[in-house]
Design a protein around this motif. Sequence first.
Motif, PDB file in Angstrom:
ATOM      1  N   TRP A 225       0.820  -1.203   0.000  1.00 39.96           N
ATOM      2  CA  TRP A 225       0.000   0.000   0.000  1.00 39.96           C
ATOM      3  C   TRP A 225       0.864   1.268   0.000  1.00 39.96           C
ATOM      4  O   TRP A 225       0.621   2.188  -0.779  1.00 39.96           O
ATOM      5  CB  TRP A 225      -0.938  -0.002   1.216  1.00 39.96           C
ATOM      6  CG  TRP A 225      -1.799   1.223   1.246  1.00 39.96           C
ATOM      7  CD1 TRP A 225      -2.983   1.402   0.598  1.00 39.96           C
ATOM      8  CD2 TRP A 225      -1.494   2.453   1.920  1.00 39.96           C
ATOM      9  NE1 TRP A 225      -3.451   2.673   0.819  1.00 39.96           N
ATOM     10  CE2 TRP A 225      -2.568   3.344   1.629  1.00 39.96           C
ATOM     11  CE3 TRP A 225      -0.446   2.894   2.722  1.00 39.96           C
ATOM     12  CZ2 TRP A 225      -2.606   4.646   2.127  1.00 39.96           C
ATOM     13  CZ3 TRP A 225      -0.487   4.192   3.223  1.00 39.96           C
ATOM     14  CH2 TRP A 225      -1.561   5.049   2.922  1.00 39.96           C
ATOM     15  N   ALA A 226       1.873   1.316   0.856  1.00 43.37           N
ATOM     16  CA  ALA A 226       2.699   2.528   0.978  1.00 43.37           C
ATOM     17  C   ALA A 226       3.408   2.833  -0.342  1.00 43.37           C
ATOM     18  O   ALA A 226       3.464   3.983  -0.781  1.00 43.37           O
ATOM     19  CB  ALA A 226       3.709   2.358   2.108  1.00 43.37           C
ATOM     20  N   HIS A 229       0.937   4.135  -2.917  1.00 50.14           N
ATOM     21  CA  HIS A 229       0.545   5.497  -2.565  1.00 50.14           C
ATOM     22  C   HIS A 229       1.607   6.494  -3.049  1.00 50.14           C
ATOM     23  O   HIS A 229       1.299   7.510  -3.673  1.00 50.14           O
ATOM     24  CB  HIS A 229       0.380   5.582  -1.043  1.00 50.14           C
ATOM     25  CG  HIS A 229      -0.148   6.888  -0.565  1.00 50.14           C
ATOM     26  ND1 HIS A 229      -1.454   7.279  -0.751  1.00 50.14           N
ATOM     27  CD2 HIS A 229       0.463   7.907   0.089  1.00 50.14           C
ATOM     28  CE1 HIS A 229      -1.631   8.480  -0.234  1.00 50.14           C
ATOM     29  NE2 HIS A 229      -0.479   8.889   0.272  1.00 50.14           N
ATOM     30  N   ARG A 230       2.872   6.174  -2.773  1.00 45.64           N
ATOM     31  CA  ARG A 230       3.978   7.035  -3.190  1.00 45.64           C
ATOM     32  C   ARG A 230       4.034   7.111  -4.714  1.00 45.64           C
ATOM     33  O   ARG A 230       4.246   8.170  -5.302  1.00 45.64           O
ATOM     34  CB  ARG A 230       5.294   6.459  -2.636  1.00 45.64           C
ATOM     35  CG  ARG A 230       6.438   7.443  -2.590  1.00 45.64           C
ATOM     36  CD  ARG A 230       7.714   6.735  -2.191  1.00 45.64           C
ATOM     37  NE  ARG A 230       8.064   5.707  -3.157  1.00 45.64           N
ATOM     38  CZ  ARG A 230       8.508   4.493  -2.863  1.00 45.64           C
ATOM     39  NH1 ARG A 230       8.648   4.123  -1.621  1.00 45.64           N
ATOM     40  NH2 ARG A 230       8.810   3.638  -3.810  1.00 45.64           N
TER      41      ARG A 230
END
Length: 296
Positions: A225-226, A229-230
Motif C-alpha cells: 500500500w505505501a 501510494h507514493r
Amino acid sequence: MANGSGVVHGYPHLDTVRAAITALYRRLTPEGLYAYDVSVAPADVSFADDDDLHLGAQRVAHALVRQLRLPDARMIVGFRGMTHAASVELAAGPEYFVELNDRFRTHRRDIGAALAHEITHVLLHRLGLGFPGTRDNEILTDTVTTYLGAGWLLLDAYREDGVTSQKLGYLTPEEFGYVLAKRALAFGEDPSPWFTSPRAYTAYTDGRDVALHDGRQPPLTAAGWAGRHRYAKDRRQAREHPGAATGLPYAFEGGGPDGLRVSFPCPTCHQRIRVPVRGRVRARCGLCRTVLECDT
Ligand SMILES: [Zn+2]
Ligand SMILES: [Zn+2]
C-alpha cells in the motif's frame, strides 16, 4: 581472491551486483542459464580433514568444472604461501593452474569455496565477460559463481564468533544471500538445507528479504500500500512537472500526445522495462522473459 578480515556487512556493492546479473543474462541468454538450474550438491564438494589433500582438491575442482559447464577444462590445484586466499592463471587452456593459500591444507572444508570463485574466473575468461576495474570484476565473479549454483559454498565459508571471523570473496555475506535468493527465485530452488554455518544462513535470510523486496516495487501489482501510494503521488508530479523526480526505482518519461511511460528494473534480471501508463498492464521482460503484472 582476497582473504576475509574485518567482515563488512550490508549492501555496499548492490548496484554492481545487479549489473552483473543483467550482464550474465545478456551473455548466456535465458536458455543458456537453464543449464545451471541445479546447484552443485553438498556431497560433491564436501571435503573432510582426513581426505587426501591433493586427490580431494582435484575431485572438488572436477565437480565445480562440471557445475560451471566447462567440459574440457582441467584444473591443476597447488598450494603455496601467499597473501591472497587463491589465484588462477587465465591462459588459453585446456589446463589451468589454480593456487590455494597454504592455510587451506588445514582448512580443507573451505577448499570448495575458494575453487568455486577461481574456476568462475576461468568461465568468465572464456565467455569474454568482464567488468572494468579489479573491484567490479571480482564482484562480477562472486555474483556469477553464486547465480550459476556454486556460490552457496562461498557464503557458507562465512563464520563469525566473538573471537574470530572468516569470510571468502568480495561480496558481503548479505549480498551473497541476496544473489543466492535471486537464483532460488528464478530456478525454484531452496538452498536453506545446505548451510553448515548458522551465520551464513542468517545472512541468506537477510539477503532474501531484499530480493523479495525487488519484486514488490511499484508499478508491480505486488507492491504494498505505501509503495502504491507514493507511486500515485510521483505519477501526479510527473504529469505536472515532467522530468522532475530522480532517485526512485521507477522513472516517468514522455507525456504529451504519446502519453506517459514508466520504466523500472525487472525484478529478475534488472534490465529496465518500459510500459505505457494506462492502468493494468502485463509486461514481458525482453531479456529474461519474466512476465510481470503491473498497475501503472
Ligand atoms: Zn577473484
Ligand atoms: Zn528480466
